[in-house]
Write a protein that holds these residues in place. Structure first.
Motif, PDB file in Angstrom:
ATOM      1  N   ASN A  43       0.826  -1.214   0.000  1.00  0.00           N
ATOM      2  CA  ASN A  43       0.000   0.000   0.000  1.00  0.00           C
ATOM      3  C   ASN A  43       0.856   1.258   0.000  1.00  0.00           C
ATOM      4  O   ASN A  43       0.360   2.357  -0.226  1.00  0.00           O
ATOM      5  CB  ASN A  43      -0.902   0.037   1.246  1.00  0.00           C
ATOM      6  CG  ASN A  43      -2.145  -0.814   1.018  1.00  0.00           C
ATOM      7  OD1 ASN A  43      -2.420  -1.217  -0.109  1.00  0.00           O
ATOM      8  ND2 ASN A  43      -2.876  -1.092   2.092  1.00  0.00           N
ATOM      9  N   ASP A  44       2.132   1.082   0.288  1.00  0.00           N
ATOM     10  CA  ASP A  44       3.068   2.206   0.295  1.00  0.00           C
ATOM     11  C   ASP A  44       3.527   2.469  -1.142  1.00  0.00           C
ATOM     12  O   ASP A  44       4.499   1.861  -1.616  1.00  0.00           O
ATOM     13  CB  ASP A  44       4.256   1.839   1.205  1.00  0.00           C
ATOM     14  CG  ASP A  44       5.376   2.859   1.114  1.00  0.00           C
ATOM     15  OD1 ASP A  44       5.133   3.976   0.610  1.00  0.00           O
ATOM     16  OD2 ASP A  44       6.490   2.528   1.550  1.00  0.00           O
ATOM     17  N   VAL A  50       7.549  -3.326   2.527  1.00  0.00           N
ATOM     18  CA  VAL A  50       6.860  -4.598   2.829  1.00  0.00           C
ATOM     19  C   VAL A  50       7.238  -5.141   4.213  1.00  0.00           C
ATOM     20  O   VAL A  50       6.751  -6.192   4.619  1.00  0.00           O
ATOM     21  CB  VAL A  50       7.220  -5.685   1.785  1.00  0.00           C
ATOM     22  CG1 VAL A  50       6.555  -5.430   0.445  1.00  0.00           C
ATOM     23  CG2 VAL A  50       8.734  -5.815   1.635  1.00  0.00           C
ATOM     24  N   ASP A  51       8.125  -4.441   4.940  1.00  0.00           N
ATOM     25  CA  ASP A  51       8.574  -4.957   6.234  1.00  0.00           C
ATOM     26  C   ASP A  51       8.602  -3.835   7.270  1.00  0.00           C
ATOM     27  O   ASP A  51       8.613  -2.652   6.930  1.00  0.00           O
ATOM     28  CB  ASP A  51       9.970  -5.569   6.098  1.00  0.00           C
ATOM     29  CG  ASP A  51      10.999  -4.564   5.589  1.00  0.00           C
ATOM     30  OD1 ASP A  51      10.665  -3.784   4.669  1.00  0.00           O
ATOM     31  OD2 ASP A  51      12.128  -4.546   6.106  1.00  0.00           O
ATOM     32  N   LEU A  62      10.284  -7.634  10.079  1.00  0.00           N
ATOM     33  CA  LEU A  62       9.298  -8.682   9.816  1.00  0.00           C
ATOM     34  C   LEU A  62       8.496  -8.315   8.570  1.00  0.00           C
ATOM     35  O   LEU A  62       8.163  -7.149   8.364  1.00  0.00           O
ATOM     36  CB  LEU A  62       8.353  -8.746  11.027  1.00  0.00           C
ATOM     37  CG  LEU A  62       7.645 -10.065  11.282  1.00  0.00           C
ATOM     38  CD1 LEU A  62       8.643 -11.178  11.587  1.00  0.00           C
ATOM     39  CD2 LEU A  62       6.669  -9.907  12.447  1.00  0.00           C
ATOM     40  N   MET A  63       8.155  -9.291   7.748  1.00  0.00           N
ATOM     41  CA  MET A  63       7.314  -9.003   6.577  1.00  0.00           C
ATOM     42  C   MET A  63       5.883  -8.738   7.063  1.00  0.00           C
ATOM     43  O   MET A  63       5.340  -9.502   7.868  1.00  0.00           O
ATOM     44  CB  MET A  63       7.358 -10.170   5.590  1.00  0.00           C
ATOM     45  CG  MET A  63       8.667 -10.221   4.817  1.00  0.00           C
ATOM     46  SD  MET A  63       8.850 -11.694   3.803  1.00  0.00           S
ATOM     47  CE  MET A  63       7.705 -11.352   2.483  1.00  0.00           C
ATOM     48  N   GLN A  64       5.303  -7.678   6.545  1.00  0.00           N
ATOM     49  CA  GLN A  64       3.974  -7.257   7.022  1.00  0.00           C
ATOM     50  C   GLN A  64       2.855  -8.062   6.359  1.00  0.00           C
ATOM     51  O   GLN A  64       3.013  -8.606   5.255  1.00  0.00           O
ATOM     52  CB  GLN A  64       3.791  -5.774   6.719  1.00  0.00           C
ATOM     53  CG  GLN A  64       4.731  -4.893   7.510  1.00  0.00           C
ATOM     54  CD  GLN A  64       4.732  -3.478   6.973  1.00  0.00           C
ATOM     55  OE1 GLN A  64       5.326  -3.214   5.922  1.00  0.00           O
ATOM     56  NE2 GLN A  64       4.071  -2.571   7.673  1.00  0.00           N
ATOM     57  N   ALA A  65       1.716  -8.064   7.038  1.00  0.00           N
ATOM     58  CA  ALA A  65       0.580  -8.880   6.587  1.00  0.00           C
ATOM     59  C   ALA A  65      -0.063  -8.368   5.292  1.00  0.00           C
ATOM     60  O   ALA A  65      -0.357  -9.163   4.391  1.00  0.00           O
ATOM     61  CB  ALA A  65      -0.465  -8.959   7.697  1.00  0.00           C
TER      62      ALA A  65
END
Ligand code: SAH
Length: 275
Positions: A43-44, A50-51, A62-65
């Motif tokens: 979304n960015d 992504v993390d 951490l990789m985001q949901a």
């Protein structure tokens, strides 16, 4: 069979799997690879992030949901199935083996999720993952190599991928046995000769010898597999002997490794060899 791979490094996957046997199988249409970049679903829109940091502290990102979930939704729509099978490759999963490969090979579509950094936000895993699979008890930097290891092993069980489908039936791990030793030309190399029986042209004897060698090799190198093989193929109870049997050629050769026991396990009549 279609492999869909959710990854931050699609070029790594595409390049590797497009070579050699998997590449040929892809060009012939037996399998397909669809490596999708999770970053494209962030979304960015500016940095395609992504993390992020881990709640509660601790080293690494951490990789985001969200990007993973949106990537999954797009694949789900493409596949057209309500609950596609999604494998998260992780050191926290069951350790991959040939039996699992055969099970996965029955699917029409498989999605792989490759983690990176410290791993993946637990909530998206709970939402989409059907199978947690590891390739061994060690930690790698990312899930791309494990996914490729699994895809390679699964692919060769898809009908048509190997030129000779029979080879999958005699290979290591089929029936919990390792494959027998193999030899190619020349007949003699550095003073070592190819076992005579392989030159005999007697297919029955060759098959018996190979099974026997498989059992011996498994017992020696993988006692854990040998135990399972024996449990599934228990030696036949010995028939009462009427007359004393002569020592067989096979048991002479294998003096120190209980060959007669092996003949029974593999349902061979070792005395045949002499007659
Ligand atoms: N912190 C995690 C390891 C992260 S390693 C833990 O302790 O469990 C980063 C990524 O590499 C993982 O998300 C996973 O996708 C992949 N990975 C690492 N080792 C693996 C293994 N043995 N089998 C399968 N995947 C592995």
């Amino acid at each position: 069979m279609n492999f869909h791979i959710m990854t931050l490094f699609p070029e790594m996957i595409q390049q590797c799997l497009s070579s050699s046997i998997t590449g040929r199988a892809e060009s012939k249409g037996y399998i397909s690879f669809n490596a999708v970049n999770i970053r494209d679903f962030s979304n960015d829109l500016k940095h395609h992030k992504v993390d992020d940091y881990t709640y509660g502290g601790g080293a690494g990102m951490l990789m985001q949901a969200q990007p993973i979930y949106d990537c999954y939704l797009s694949l789900k729509e493409k596949i057209g199935k309500e609950k596609p099978r999604v494998i998260y490759v992780t050191p926290q999963g069951s350790v991959f083996n040939q039996k699992m490969a055969a099970d996965f090979a029955k699917e029409e579509d498989l999605i792989f999720l490759c983690g990176h950094y410290e791993g993946v936000d637990e909530r998206v895993l709970e939402e989409i993952v059907t199978d947690y699979i590891s390739i061994g008890d060690y930690v790698l930097t990312g899930g791309e190599i494990p996914a490729m290891v699994m895809i390679d092993a699964i692919s060769r069980l898809v009908p048509g991928v190997l030129n000779n489908d029979e080879s999958a039936l005699t290979e290591s791990f089929h029936n919990n046995l390792l494959e027998y030793p193999q030899y190619s030309r020349p007949e003699e190399w550095m003073g070592k000769k190819v076992p005579q029986i392989l030159l005999s042209g007697d297919h029955k004897k060759v098959d018996e010898w190979r099974l026997e060698q498989s059992i011996l090799r498994t017992k020696e190198r993988r006692p854990d597999l040998y135990e399972i093989y024996i449990a599934e193929n228990p030696p036949k109870p010995e028939k009462p002997k009427r007359r004393r049997r002569k020592k067989t050629a096979v048991s002479e050769n294998q003096e120190n490794i209980e060959a007669s026991n092996i003949c029974e396990i593999s349902n061979l009549d070792c005395n045949d060899k002499e007659n």
